[in-house]
Design a protein around this motif. Structure first.
Motif, PDB file in Angstrom:
ATOM      1  N   THR A  59      49.786  69.628  39.326  1.00  0.00           N
ATOM      2  CA  THR A  59      49.065  70.161  40.453  1.00  0.00           C
ATOM      3  C   THR A  59      49.663  69.819  41.821  1.00  0.00           C
ATOM      4  O   THR A  59      50.549  68.928  42.157  1.00  0.00           O
ATOM      5  N   THR A  60      49.145  70.679  42.975  1.00  0.00           N
ATOM      6  CA  THR A  60      49.765  70.146  44.339  1.00  0.00           C
ATOM      7  C   THR A  60      49.428  68.758  44.725  1.00  0.00           C
ATOM      8  O   THR A  60      50.104  68.009  45.201  1.00  0.00           O
ATOM      9  N   LYS A  61      48.200  68.104  44.307  1.00  0.00           N
ATOM     10  CA  LYS A  61      47.504  66.909  44.595  1.00  0.00           C
ATOM     11  C   LYS A  61      48.698  65.913  43.838  1.00  0.00           C
ATOM     12  O   LYS A  61      48.874  64.860  44.490  1.00  0.00           O
ATOM     13  N   MET A  62      48.846  66.003  42.657  1.00  0.00           N
ATOM     14  CA  MET A  62      50.107  64.925  41.983  1.00  0.00           C
ATOM     15  C   MET A  62      51.278  65.223  42.666  1.00  0.00           C
ATOM     16  O   MET A  62      51.682  63.955  42.972  1.00  0.00           O
ATOM     17  N   ILE A  63      51.931  66.202  43.498  1.00  0.00           N
ATOM     18  CA  ILE A  63      53.100  66.175  43.948  1.00  0.00           C
ATOM     19  C   ILE A  63      53.004  65.461  45.446  1.00  0.00           C
ATOM     20  O   ILE A  63      53.492  64.403  45.758  1.00  0.00           O
ATOM     21  N   ILE A  64      51.710  65.567  46.067  1.00  0.00           N
ATOM     22  CA  ILE A  64      51.429  65.005  47.128  1.00  0.00           C
ATOM     23  C   ILE A  64      51.502  63.310  47.227  1.00  0.00           C
ATOM     24  O   ILE A  64      51.944  62.492  47.716  1.00  0.00           O
ATOM     25  N   GLY A  65      50.728  63.176  46.063  1.00  0.00           N
ATOM     26  CA  GLY A  65      50.522  61.682  45.480  1.00  0.00           C
ATOM     27  C   GLY A  65      51.827  61.032  45.400  1.00  0.00           C
ATOM     28  O   GLY A  65      52.059  59.917  45.917  1.00  0.00           O
ATOM     29  N   ALA A  66      52.715  61.729  44.493  1.00  0.00           N
ATOM     30  CA  ALA A  66      53.896  61.353  44.093  1.00  0.00           C
ATOM     31  C   ALA A  66      54.907  60.962  45.508  1.00  0.00           C
ATOM     32  O   ALA A  66      55.772  60.076  45.858  1.00  0.00           O
ATOM     33  N   VAL A  67      54.780  62.052  46.420  1.00  0.00           N
ATOM     34  CA  VAL A  67      55.694  61.844  47.771  1.00  0.00           C
ATOM     35  C   VAL A  67      55.149  60.767  48.637  1.00  0.00           C
ATOM     36  O   VAL A  67      56.036  59.930  48.935  1.00  0.00           O
ATOM     37  N   LEU A  68      53.952  60.474  48.707  1.00  0.00           N
ATOM     38  CA  LEU A  68      53.309  59.313  49.309  1.00  0.00           C
ATOM     39  C   LEU A  68      53.899  57.909  48.791  1.00  0.00           C
ATOM     40  O   LEU A  68      53.953  56.958  49.553  1.00  0.00           O
ATOM     41  N   ILE A  69      53.818  57.876  47.402  1.00  0.00           N
ATOM     42  CA  ILE A  69      54.253  56.717  46.779  1.00  0.00           C
ATOM     43  C   ILE A  69      55.542  56.299  47.194  1.00  0.00           C
ATOM     44  O   ILE A  69      56.291  55.121  47.231  1.00  0.00           O
ATOM     45  N   LEU A  70      56.498  57.591  47.115  1.00  0.00           N
ATOM     46  CA  LEU A  70      58.160  57.496  47.207  1.00  0.00           C
ATOM     47  C   LEU A  70      57.967  56.876  48.845  1.00  0.00           C
ATOM     48  O   LEU A  70      58.930  56.156  48.982  1.00  0.00           O
ATOM     49  N   GLY A  71      57.244  57.499  49.622  1.00  0.00           N
ATOM     50  CA  GLY A  71      57.228  57.092  51.215  1.00  0.00           C
ATOM     51  C   GLY A  71      56.903  55.662  51.179  1.00  0.00           C
ATOM     52  O   GLY A  71      57.624  54.972  52.278  1.00  0.00           O
ATOM     53  N   ALA A  72      56.033  55.199  50.432  1.00  0.00           N
ATOM     54  CA  ALA A  72      55.700  53.589  50.501  1.00  0.00           C
ATOM     55  C   ALA A  72      57.010  52.963  50.176  1.00  0.00           C
ATOM     56  O   ALA A  72      56.945  51.709  50.847  1.00  0.00           O
ATOM     57  N   ILE A  73      57.714  53.068  49.004  1.00  0.00           N
ATOM     58  CA  ILE A  73      58.879  52.351  48.833  1.00  0.00           C
ATOM     59  C   ILE A  73      59.707  52.366  50.051  1.00  0.00           C
ATOM     60  O   ILE A  73      60.452  51.321  50.165  1.00  0.00           O
ATOM     61  N   LEU A  74      60.213  53.674  50.347  1.00  0.00           N
ATOM     62  CA  LEU A  74      60.974  53.747  51.618  1.00  0.00           C
ATOM     63  C   LEU A  74      60.702  53.019  52.848  1.00  0.00           C
ATOM     64  O   LEU A  74      61.513  52.172  53.459  1.00  0.00           O
ATOM     65  N   LEU A  75      59.504  52.786  53.145  1.00  0.00           N
ATOM     66  CA  LEU A  75      58.814  52.173  54.315  1.00  0.00           C
ATOM     67  C   LEU A  75      59.201  50.615  54.112  1.00  0.00           C
ATOM     68  O   LEU A  75      59.781  50.071  54.800  1.00  0.00           O
ATOM     69  N   SER A  76      58.655  50.172  52.718  1.00  0.00           N
ATOM     70  CA  SER A  76      58.988  48.862  52.708  1.00  0.00           C
ATOM     71  C   SER A  76      60.515  48.266  52.493  1.00  0.00           C
ATOM     72  O   SER A  76      60.721  47.322  52.829  1.00  0.00           O
ATOM     73  N   GLU A  77      61.266  49.064  51.927  1.00  0.00           N
ATOM     74  CA  GLU A  77      62.506  48.817  51.846  1.00  0.00           C
ATOM     75  C   GLU A  77      63.543  48.910  53.061  1.00  0.00           C
ATOM     76  O   GLU A  77      64.177  48.150  53.172  1.00  0.00           O
ATOM     77  N   THR A  78      63.323  50.061  53.862  1.00  0.00           N
ATOM     78  CA  THR A  78      64.144  50.384  54.847  1.00  0.00           C
ATOM     79  C   THR A  78      63.565  49.533  56.046  1.00  0.00           C
ATOM     80  O   THR A  78      64.348  49.590  57.026  1.00  0.00           O
ATOM     81  N   LYS A  79      62.416  49.962  56.254  1.00  0.00           N
ATOM     82  CA  LYS A  79      61.681  49.259  57.399  1.00  0.00           C
ATOM     83  C   LYS A  79      61.980  49.953  58.726  1.00  0.00           C
ATOM     84  O   LYS A  79      62.173  49.475  59.763  1.00  0.00           O
ATOM     85  N   PHE A  80      62.371  51.257  58.328  1.00  0.00           N
ATOM     86  CA  PHE A  80      62.741  52.185  59.398  1.00  0.00           C
ATOM     87  C   PHE A  80      64.132  51.717  60.249  1.00  0.00           C
ATOM     88  O   PHE A  80      64.295  52.051  61.168  1.00  0.00           O
ATOM     89  N   SER A  81      65.004  51.012  59.451  1.00  0.00           N
ATOM     90  CA  SER A  81      66.066  50.597  59.878  1.00  0.00           C
ATOM     91  C   SER A  81      67.088  51.629  60.401  1.00  0.00           C
ATOM     92  O   SER A  81      67.763  51.289  61.355  1.00  0.00           O
ATOM     93  N   PHE A  82      66.947  52.626  59.911  1.00  0.00           N
ATOM     94  CA  PHE A  82      67.983  53.651  59.918  1.00  0.00           C
ATOM     95  C   PHE A  82      67.501  54.364  61.280  1.00  0.00           C
ATOM     96  O   PHE A  82      68.510  54.693  62.037  1.00  0.00           O
ATOM     97  N   PHE A  83      66.320  54.383  61.732  1.00  0.00           N
ATOM     98  CA  PHE A  83      66.021  54.654  63.281  1.00  0.00           C
ATOM     99  C   PHE A  83      66.503  53.696  64.031  1.00  0.00           C
ATOM    100  O   PHE A  83      67.149  54.172  65.095  1.00  0.00           O
ATOM    101  N   LYS A  84      66.300  52.651  63.807  1.00  0.00           N
ATOM    102  CA  LYS A  84      67.036  51.450  64.770  1.00  0.00           C
ATOM    103  C   LYS A  84      68.700  51.695  65.047  1.00  0.00           C
ATOM    104  O   LYS A  84      68.920  51.644  66.179  1.00  0.00           O
ATOM    105  N   LYS A  85      69.249  52.137  63.787  1.00  0.00           N
ATOM    106  CA  LYS A  85      70.614  52.139  63.924  1.00  0.00           C
ATOM    107  C   LYS A  85      71.027  53.373  64.743  1.00  0.00           C
ATOM    108  O   LYS A  85      72.147  53.575  65.536  1.00  0.00           O
ATOM    109  N   LYS A  86      70.000  54.534  64.422  1.00  0.00           N
ATOM    110  CA  LYS A  86      70.320  55.935  65.316  1.00  0.00           C
ATOM    111  C   LYS A  86      70.211  55.385  66.837  1.00  0.00           C
ATOM    112  O   LYS A  86      70.851  56.069  67.556  1.00  0.00           O
ATOM    113  N   GLU A  87      69.256  54.756  67.048  1.00  0.00           N
ATOM    114  CA  GLU A  87      69.193  54.356  68.311  1.00  0.00           C
ATOM    115  C   GLU A  87      70.259  53.686  69.209  1.00  0.00           C
ATOM    116  O   GLU A  87      70.691  53.802  70.338  1.00  0.00           O
ATOM    117  N   ILE A  88      70.728  52.527  68.405  1.00  0.00           N
ATOM    118  CA  ILE A  88      71.905  51.920  68.837  1.00  0.00           C
ATOM    119  C   ILE A  88      72.949  52.645  69.121  1.00  0.00           C
ATOM    120  O   ILE A  88      73.652  52.591  69.997  1.00  0.00           O
TER     121      ILE A  88
END
Length: 293
Positions: free
Chosen positions: A260-289
């Motif tokens: 279902t669509t709900k399953m897909i949204i949930g999966a995307v949010l969980i993936l986003g959680a891993i990316l957030l904790s892993e990268t800590k948005f460091s790619f944005f900081k690099k881009k700003e530099i």
């Protein structure tokens, strides 16, 4: 490199646990929940002892103590989850169990005055929201099953936290063997107390129980213990929370559950959680530099 190996190990653990949902569903048609717990921990202990028997002579008193603590947390958490499931819905049970991902960082803060990493905390909350979208069917009614499952989440949180703490100074394999032994002893004591000593040996029930014992218990918990040597407990909890996603994926593929669509949204949010904790948005900081330079 060790950090990435730890993350890969925990992701494999989550995949194995996700596949275990299917095996558990089939096993419950042949065994009681307490028989499954006793069986899987006994299988785990026996396999680990056979494979790593030479290590057993190096067990220290501290390893025995710490492994026993982990085994106690592990069995109590599973037992509370199992009993809670009898009084609440599977979706609520899955969601409330996943609350452990948010509890883990606060254990370190409250008991050991550790600073909370805001990116990891944000990832934990996002992972919890993802699990909620993935599995929760909204209901305002709170019953004893919900309370027991929430207590189980606390148990799993302490297990994850202290696994990370203990494995820093102890042999990961021996630590896993002792916690499997402890959980097995408690499990069989409960089975004996409840009078559930009659086991079927039919392959239809035995094979999924063996899968739970070999993969979801032996391999998965050994991987978790070894991997947590190289990764923070909060990040470990976030990665392990993907168990619910993998459970959904295996249910869709093996049990033909409708995606279902709900399953897909949930999966995307969980993936986003891993990316957030892993990268800590460091790619944005690099881009700003790069833009400044």
């Amino acid at each position: 490199m060790k950090k990435y190996m730890g993350e890969i190990g925990l992701m494999i653990t989550a995949v194995i646990w996700g596949s275990g949902f299917v095996a558990s569903a089939v096993s419950l048609e042949h065994y009681t929940p307490y028989q499954i717990l006793a069986g899987r921990f006994l299988i785990g202990m026996l396999i680990l002892c056979l494979v790593f028997h030479r290590k057993l002579k190096h067990i220290k008193k501290s390893t025995l103590l710490k492994g026993t603590v982990l085994g106690l947390f592990l069995y109590v958490a599973f037992a509370l989850q199992t009993v809670g499931l009898q009084y609440t819905t599977p979706s609520k049970n899955a969601f409330l169990t996943a609350v452990n991902v948010v509890i883990v960082p606060f254990i370190g803060f409250l008991l050991y005055k550790r600073k909370i990493d805001l990116f990891e905390l944000g990832g934990a909350i996002l992972a919890l929201i993802g699990v909620a979208v993935l599995s929760l069917k909204l209901s305002s009614v709170i019953n004893i099953g919900d309370v027991l499952t929430l207590c189980c989440a606390v148990g799993f949180a302490f297990h994850i936290f202290y696994t990370a703490k203990f494995v820093k100074d102890e042999d990961a394999v021996l630590l896993t063997i002792i916690q499997m032994f402890t959980a097995a002893v408690i499990g069989w004591a409960v089975v004996g107390f409840k009078g559930e000593t009659s086991f079927t040996l039919e392959s239809a029930g035995l094979l999924p129980l063996l899968y739970l014992g070999v993969f979801s218990t032996t391999i998965a918990y050994l991987l978790q213990t070894v991997a947590q040597k190289f990764i923070t407990e909060t990040k470990a909890a976030i990665i392990l929370s993907t168990e619910s996603f993998w459970g959904m994926a295996f249910s869709v593929v093996i049990l033909s559950e409708v995606l279902t669509t709900k399953m897909i949204i949930g999966a995307v949010l969980i993936l986003g959680a891993i990316l957030l904790s892993e990268t800590k948005f460091s790619f944005f900081k690099k881009k700003e530099i790069e833009e400044i330079t």
